[in-house]
Each structure stands twice: as structure tokens, then as C-alpha cells.
Design an enzyme around this catalytic site. Sequence first.
Site, mmCIF file in Angstrom:
data_model
loop_
_atom_site.group_PDB
_atom_site.id
_atom_site.type_symbol
_atom_site.label_atom_id
_atom_site.label_comp_id
_atom_site.label_asym_id
_atom_site.label_seq_id
_atom_site.Cartn_x
_atom_site.Cartn_y
_atom_site.Cartn_z
ATOM 1 N N LYS A 166 0.841 -1.201 0.000
ATOM 2 C CA LYS A 166 0.000 0.000 0.000
ATOM 3 C C LYS A 166 0.876 1.252 0.000
ATOM 4 O O LYS A 166 2.069 1.173 0.332
ATOM 5 C CB LYS A 166 -0.906 -0.023 1.232
ATOM 6 C CG LYS A 166 -0.134 -0.105 2.541
ATOM 7 C CD LYS A 166 -1.013 -0.572 3.687
ATOM 8 C CE LYS A 166 -0.232 -0.586 4.988
ATOM 9 N NZ LYS A 166 -0.896 -1.350 6.031
ATOM 10 N N ARG B 202 -10.838 -0.509 14.441
ATOM 11 C CA ARG B 202 -10.783 0.108 13.125
ATOM 12 C C ARG B 202 -11.852 -0.632 12.335
ATOM 13 O O ARG B 202 -12.870 -1.013 12.907
ATOM 14 C CB ARG B 202 -9.373 -0.070 12.530
ATOM 15 C CG ARG B 202 -8.900 1.093 11.727
ATOM 16 C CD ARG B 202 -7.391 1.075 11.470
ATOM 17 N NE ARG B 202 -6.895 -0.123 10.815
ATOM 18 C CZ ARG B 202 -5.635 -0.273 10.436
ATOM 19 N NH1 ARG B 202 -4.761 0.699 10.616
ATOM 20 N NH2 ARG B 202 -5.230 -1.376 9.866
ATOM 21 N N TYR C 9 13.376 32.077 4.966
ATOM 22 C CA TYR C 9 12.101 32.701 5.296
ATOM 23 C C TYR C 9 12.037 33.112 6.766
ATOM 24 O O TYR C 9 12.528 32.401 7.640
ATOM 25 C CB TYR C 9 10.948 31.730 5.016
ATOM 26 C CG TYR C 9 10.594 31.652 3.551
ATOM 27 C CD1 TYR C 9 10.118 32.776 2.868
ATOM 28 C CD2 TYR C 9 10.724 30.457 2.856
ATOM 29 C CE1 TYR C 9 9.789 32.692 1.524
ATOM 30 C CE2 TYR C 9 10.388 30.359 1.516
ATOM 31 C CZ TYR C 9 9.927 31.485 0.861
ATOM 32 O OH TYR C 9 9.606 31.412 -0.458
ATOM 33 N N MET D 64 9.919 25.128 0.293
ATOM 34 C CA MET D 64 9.145 24.125 -0.445
ATOM 35 C C MET D 64 10.053 23.221 -1.266
ATOM 36 O O MET D 64 9.898 21.998 -1.282
ATOM 37 C CB MET D 64 8.134 24.819 -1.359
ATOM 38 C CG MET D 64 7.186 23.831 -2.026
ATOM 39 S SD MET D 64 6.081 24.610 -3.202
ATOM 40 C CE MET D 64 5.009 25.534 -2.136
HETATM 41 C C1 LIG Z 1 -0.227 -2.164 6.833
HETATM 42 C C2 LIG Z 1 -0.807 -3.387 7.322
HETATM 43 C C3 LIG Z 1 0.013 -4.496 7.648
HETATM 44 C C4 LIG Z 1 1.512 -4.426 7.666
HETATM 45 O O1 LIG Z 1 1.917 -3.760 8.842
HETATM 46 P P1 LIG Z 1 3.450 -3.527 9.202
HETATM 47 O O2 LIG Z 1 3.451 -3.011 10.582
HETATM 48 O O3 LIG Z 1 3.949 -2.525 8.225
HETATM 49 O O4 LIG Z 1 4.119 -4.829 9.060
HETATM 50 C C5 LIG Z 1 -0.593 -5.676 7.960
HETATM 51 N N1 LIG Z 1 -1.950 -5.786 8.006
HETATM 52 C C6 LIG Z 1 -2.755 -4.743 7.742
HETATM 53 C C7 LIG Z 1 -4.222 -4.926 7.825
HETATM 54 C C8 LIG Z 1 -2.217 -3.508 7.413
HETATM 55 O O5 LIG Z 1 -3.017 -2.460 7.170
#
Ligand SMILES: *Cc1c(COP(=O)(O)O)cnc(C)c1O
Length: 805
Positions: free
Chosen positions: A479, A573, A700, A749
Site C-alpha cells: 500500500k 478500526r 524565510y 518548499m
Molecule cells: C499495513 C498493514 C500491515 C503491515 O503492517 P506492518 O506493521 O507494516 O508490518 C498488515 N496488516 C494490515 C491490515 C495492514 O493495514
Amino acid sequence: MLISEVASILSAEFINPSHDFEVDTLVYDSRKASNSTRELFIALPGTHHNGHDYIPSLYQLGIRSFLISKRINPGDYPEAAFLLVSDTLVALQNLATYHRKQFDLPVVGITGSNGKTIVKEWLATILEQQWNVVKSPKSYNSQLGVPMSVWNLEKTHQVAVFEAGVSRTGEMEALERIIQPTLGIFTNIGNAHASGFESPEAKIAEKALLFAHCEKLICRLDHTSIVRQLGNLKATLITWGISQPEASINIVPSGSYFNFHYQGQQSTFSIPFSNPFDLENIFHTITAALVLGESNTHIQQAVNKLKPVPMRLELKRGNNNTHILDDSYNNDFMGLSIALDYLRQQPQKQRKTVILSDMLQSGKDPKVLYSGINALLEKHSIDHLIGIGPDIVQNQAAFSMPFEGYLSTHDFLRSAPAFTNETILVKGARDFELERVVHFLEEKNHGTILEVNYEAITHNLKVYRQQLKPQVKLMVMVKAFAYGVGVEEIAHLLQYHKVDYLGVAYLDEAVTLRRKGITLPIMIMNVDWSSFDLLETFHLEPEIYSLSMLRYFLEVTDNPPPVHLKIETGMNRLGFRSEDLDALMTILHQNPQLKVSGIFTHFSSSDAADEDDFTRKQAATFNQAYEKLAEALGYSPIKHALNSAGIMRWPAFQFDMVRLGIGLYGFDSSGTTNQLKSISTLKTKISQIKPVKEGDSIGYSRMGRADREGSIAIIAIGYADGYSRLFGNGNAYVMVNGQKAPTIGNICMDMTMIDVTGLDAREGDEVIIFGAQPNIRELAQWAQTIPYEILTNVSQRVKRVFVSE
Ligand SMILES: *Cc1c(COP(=O)(O)O)cnc(C)c1O
């Protein structure tokens, strides 16, 4: 060699002897096999992938000869020949030993803790000017790498350079037998404690076994414990030392030159390095070249061309949707083969072009050489070849694919051909300066790059795989652009390494992966409800986290793709709560067309020892929910819970699959391993250097103040690149030529000012923002955040370069 000959050399049982194929190529990695009957596949048992498992697919592909240690049913493979032995690795080693015995030539064997590969590469570069050299590819120096290297020996070779590495007592004897070196180089010995050895002396003694039958041996006089050990051997010991007349070769510095005094002669060389490690390596190299009788002129010519980092492949994005695989520093046959394998590992685009210079290799008939190259290019399905140099142009008849020739790099650049939607391998001898071609093809950047090391990622993957129990599947989370690193390239690497699943946060991330040729199963954690129809189109598996979501999903999909049910166990969550389970079971019952491929949960504190009771409670809640749902379904979906920290800390909860994230990218949030490697370096350049007077304000709001006369550098990175404003005003430092330089004033920036008063710094110099030092952990501390955020913040305008050593 005929299979029957191999059988008799190895005393192997020959199954299906009616198929006696001629073989000349050894393959142990199923991904590198082609459809040639000339390949002998060696089925090695591995911790995670057993070579025997690939026999059916390799047979389908067209491989016809197999070296195995597990009996197969010959009826399943009517066209294939099998050699059955008790240990396939030992058999491979015996075959290489036999092969080595067929040749009588000088063979250099190199061992030691550091510098083996570089000394091997440098020595080969010197010897190549006059001789036809065979050398170990990359750093092939293991129990497997050494026999594979020695197998490359051919009649036309005049000198060989091989490296050997061991990690525990008892390993070197086999390597000695295979290499049979005549000249040895012992580079040095690290003082790090190595677990495979009883003591530092035992480590030296084991490595020295490589030289049991050498005639001559090279080592540095200052490495006294090595000198002592080697003194016990029969070979003539040739030591070198810096201003040490008692050494066999006394090297005396004189200005920018070094005088080598050897056997009453003096040879003078100019050396383009100054740091002590490079110097030690080059002194080993030159000593070996002198001992082999190489002329001073040849040595100096080659030394002028050496680079401290050889053999680096870089994958970069190019103009017009191209990828450039940059290997513009050397060109030999083995190197081409390695680069082509790598191209296969990164199949970014369907169409593949190779830009290749003359291969400056003496001793081989050009006809044979170029038709060999053609066979290699054909095997890798190269669509288009561009040759640069008089030799390759003259031999263009050897090539069966469309060929375009240019007599020089200059000619190529002048005609400026265009490339679109393809991957381009650029490979050339140093003299051709193909880096100019790469520069012409690559996407322009503003001097800031994130350099990503493929070997480090592969290494980290292995570290986590070794934690897994057999049969446990591996999902890797890619991701957020693979944690900011670059999703397309990382996903291809993971696909090549056969992970089981990829995980992303959003649908568009998954669709991009499919468009880029990723075929692995993909789980999406948070799909927008309005796009459920795309899941089917692209074969994507959504996380379903609530009753309303599930109902809507079933309503709008005719042919629902498999799903993963997310169970809420304490993270609060996304996820089904315990109260939802009965209703969930009812829906599952009523919709047998829905396939549940996974049931999972996420632990809130898998890295925190003081919350271990809570993690156990989450696991218990999860177990109960899983049992209920699996029973309702009548089958057992993939059960998964652990993230990176969990993999390290909770082996009991690996279940059917784990979800690796940050660990792959180099951080162990669990604090239980120091085996991970840092994978990325964020670099930029100095745009300008400016003198400042005491009291001058900088940047700045005049936040920076010079507290003395000095100088500042303006560097090409700012908060829009992901370098947070929190790093300004001296809260962070960067590295310039190995020296720390603090920020001064506010981060802008696109730019940042750093204090370089008294430092060795020039305009155009490289600046390290993070990497080995400072590391991401430090940056995270300075910004009061976690490494995840530092990594994912590197903005998409920063160019990614993927490096393979
Ligand atoms: C991002 C994520 C992981 C991986 O987590 P890490 O701490 O980066 O190993 C595993 N499971 C879910 C559901 C996640 O969102």
C-alpha cells in the site's frame, strides 16, 4: 556433455536412459530455465522452495534433463532423462570438480572477509586486456555459486579468477576441490564474531584451506594472524606492505604515485583512490597482476578505468513510458547473461530492447562470440537490438532480431532514436561511455533521488521467510506506493520471488498493479462501494468489514469475487464485531455463490511487550470468530493476523498466512532482530554554496542566523519532496562527503539550507538526507514520528532508482 557421461561421472542412477541428451547449461533456479533441451535442471532442496516441486512445470516448458534426489515416476515424464543421486548439491560440486580437472591454466582463488568481489572484478579488468578471462559472476562464492562459476570454464579461457566464501567450519574443503587455485589471495579478516567458527583463528584456518595446493599466495604483511597461518602452507608466500622493506613487495607512496618494489624491479602506478579500503583492495589486485607477469602499461591502463563500485545494475524510469536498465560500466558475456536474467525479473514492459556496445574481449573468434550473444538474446526474447561500435556492426549478420547499428556512441546520440513503451537494457564496455546514452533516455530529475537497493529487499524478504513455519503463506503489503518506495518495481520483484499475496489499501492501487502486469492475488482493504464492479474485471479480492457492506456487495455483483472477512478484535478500526457474527453466518448461508478466501484480524500492539495480554485476548476472540465462520461455511478460508512485528514476536499466531509490511522495507518495529538491511537512501545535490557573515539571516522569516563567518549550501530538497519543516533550524543533519552538516533556517518548499562552514563541500556534491547515516529512525525521532511516516512521505516527484549489486 551427454547425460550418460554426467551419470557416469556422478555414479548416478540414470532413469529413462533412452533419452541421452547433450547438455551444456546448468540451471537450479526454475525461473531462469528456458525451453532448451541443452539445460540440465538441478533440483535443490531449499528451506521454502524445493526444486523438485518445479519439475512438472519445467517439463511442460520443455526442459528434458533433471538431476534429482527424490525418486519421481518416470511414466509422468516420458520424454525426459533423470539422474538420481543422494545429494544434488554434492553432485553439482562433483560435476564442477570434474570439469575443472579438464583444464590446465592459472587459476586465482580469492577469499577473506571483505573485498573478494571487488578484487576479483578489478583483477579481471586488468587481465582482460591481454587474456581471455573467466571469472565468478557477481559474488558467486558459496557452496552453490562456486560450482556454477567453475562450470563456465571453456577451452578458450587462458586465466580464471574465482572467489570463495564460507560461513562455518568444514565448508572450504569442497570449494578448494572445485576451484583448485594455483595462485591465492587472502584479502583480510573481519574482527566481527562469526557464529560459524569457534574463534578468529579457526575462521582464518578454515579460509586458508582454499590454498592447500596453491603454488603462490598473496596477503598483506600487516595482517599478522593471516601471515602466521599461511606460513604453515607449502606455497610461496608473497606479502605486500606500505613502506615496509621486509615485505616481498614494498609499496612506497610518492606524491600521487605508488612505487612497487618487487624482485629488484620498481614499477610506478598512479591510483585513482584514496580511502584505505579501496587502497588495500587495489594493492592486492596490482600485486596479483605483477605476480602473474602482467606488464606495467596494461596494469596502469586498466587501473585508470576502475570504479570503486563495479557491477551495479540500476533500473530507472525513462521518457515515453520506458524503463531503463542501466548496466553501462562493463560488458562481458557472463555479465550480459546476468543482466538479461535481471530483465526477466523486471518485466516492466512487453517489448524489450537491448543497446549493446562491442564486447572488448580478446581471445574469442568474433563470429563465435556474436553468435553466442545472439543465442542469449533469442533465449530472452529480445525484440530489438541496437549495436554500438565497429565490431558489432561488422558482425550484424549474426543477429536474428531487428538490428540497428551505430559506429560510435556519438553517432547514436546524434541520430537520437525514440523509444516508447519498452524496457531498454543498456550494456557496454567502459570505453564506450554508454552512461551518456542512459542520460539521454532517462526521465529528467532535479537532482533528488530515492535510491532503492534490490538485494537489501530480497535479503529482508528472506529474513522474514525464515521465521515462517512450513506451509504458512506470505502476503506483502504494498500500500501507499509500497511504503513510498515505488510500487510497480517492488511488486514485480515480489512476483518474481513468488510471494503468495499482495495487499493494498485502495482499489486504484490494485488496478495500477494489474495494468503493470502483476498477476498475484491482491487483497484490497478499503474499496470504495461505488467501484465493486471493477473487482471482477481485475480479479481483486476486497476486504469486507461490515454487514451493510456485505449486503450491498452481494446486491451489486452478479459473480462476486472471493473476499476476505475482517474481524474486529480490539483495534477498533474496520471489522465485524462479535455481535455481527450470527447475522453474518446467515448471509453466508444464503449466498453459497460467495467464496470467502480469507478471514483475518489485525493486532493493535503486536510490537509491544507490555500489551501482550491484550494481543492474546485479541487472538482468542479471533480464534472463536474464525471457528464459527469456518463451520458455517463448511470450509477453512485462509486465516491471517500478523504484521511484521507480529511475525517476529508471535510465531504461535502465524495461522495460514502473515502480512508483511514495514519489515520488508528495513524496519523491525518489534526490536527482536538486527538482521534487516536498510533499503533506501534519499539523496540530493548542492545547488549553490554561499559565504555568510556573522549575523546574516538565512531563509524565510529570517529564522536562520549565522553565528560566525562561514558558508552555507543550498540543497535541492524541500518539504514538497517530503523533507518536513520539522527538520529545519538545526533539528536535523545531512551528510556531505562523509561529514555532518546541520540544517539552518526554515525548510523551503523545494530547497533547504545547510551549514557547511569548514567542511569539504563543493557545488554539485552529493548530499545524503537519509540512508545508513542519518538513518530513518533518527529522522523519525527528530520529527517525533515513526519510520513509517518518514518513508511514505518521500513525495512522488522524487525519482526512484532501483539498484542491484
Ligand atoms: C499495513 C498493514 C500491515 C503491515 O503492517 P506492518 O506493521 O507494516 O508490518 C498488515 N496488516 C494490515 C491490515 C495492514 O493495514
